[in-house]
Enzyme design. Structure first.
Site, short mmCIF file in Angstrom:
data_model
loop_
_atom_site.label_atom_id
_atom_site.label_comp_id
_atom_site.label_asym_id
_atom_site.label_seq_id
_atom_site.Cartn_x
_atom_site.Cartn_y
_atom_site.Cartn_z
N HIS A 84 0.85 -1.19 0.00
CA HIS A 84 0.00 0.00 0.00
C HIS A 84 0.89 1.25 0.00
CE1 HIS A 84 -3.63 -2.31 0.87
NE2 HIS A 84 -2.89 -3.02 1.69
N THR A 138 14.96 -5.02 7.74
CA THR A 138 14.57 -3.81 7.03
C THR A 138 15.70 -3.21 6.22
OG1 THR A 138 15.15 -2.43 8.93
CG2 THR A 138 12.88 -3.24 8.82
N LYS A 156 26.98 -10.82 15.19
CA LYS A 156 28.41 -11.19 15.11
C LYS A 156 28.72 -11.72 13.73
CE LYS A 156 28.03 -15.95 16.80
NZ LYS A 156 28.53 -16.91 17.76
#
Length: 158
Positions: A84, A138, A156
């Site tokens: 959207h 993200t 790590k």
């Protein structure tokens, strides 16, 4: 059987020795969901050789590329779109989905995506990298690293 939908003009390519754990006889980590593969008009979903997937959803509106020897855990979601508009006024209108953002997702060779992780649009997961279970990715992950969390962050070197 998985849910597979490839729109006219979309491409879904699967490499050699693909393995899928799906539904009630699949991997219980995925909560017995079916695998879902959705490829929109003009989009391309490519799965490399020797890839294993458990009850994952790959929703491709632009481009998702999964390398060779990748493991994708139960309940993982990979989206190359926001679905959207991010603008509230546009989102409230009838043309909402025409303004969705899209960006390619790339999963490098030998990567492992832990159960119930979400990989969002524009992300590249580097070769040999690991995403911890339940992570929301993200931003891109370099090669040979372990990332986890919401949002996912560096843990790590792998």
């Amino acid at each position: 059987m998985p849910y597979v939908m490839v729109a006219s003009g979309g491409q879904f390519i699967i490499g050699k020795n693909f393995s899928m754990h799906n539904g009630i006889k699949g991997n219980p980590i995925g909560s017995y969901n079916k695998c879902t593969f959705f490829v929109d008009k003009g989009a391309r979903l490519t799965i490399g050789d020797h890839v294993g997937i458990s009850q994952a959803a790959l929703i491709c509106h632009h481009s998702i590329t999964i390398g060779n020897d990748v493991k994708i855990g139960g309940g993982v979601r990979i989206y190359d779109t926001d679905f959207h508009s991010l603008d509230a006024a546009i989102r409230a209108g009838k043309d909402d989905i025409l303004h969705k953002a899209k960006a390619p997702v790339v999963i490098g060779n030998n990567a492992f995506i832990g159960a119930f992780s979400i990989i969002l649009k524009g992300v590249t997961i580097g070769q040999n990298s690991i995403i911890g279970a339940g992570s929301v990715v993200t931003r891109s992950v370099p090669d040979n690293q372990i990332w986890a969390g919401n949002p996912a962050k560096f843990i790590k070197e792998a």
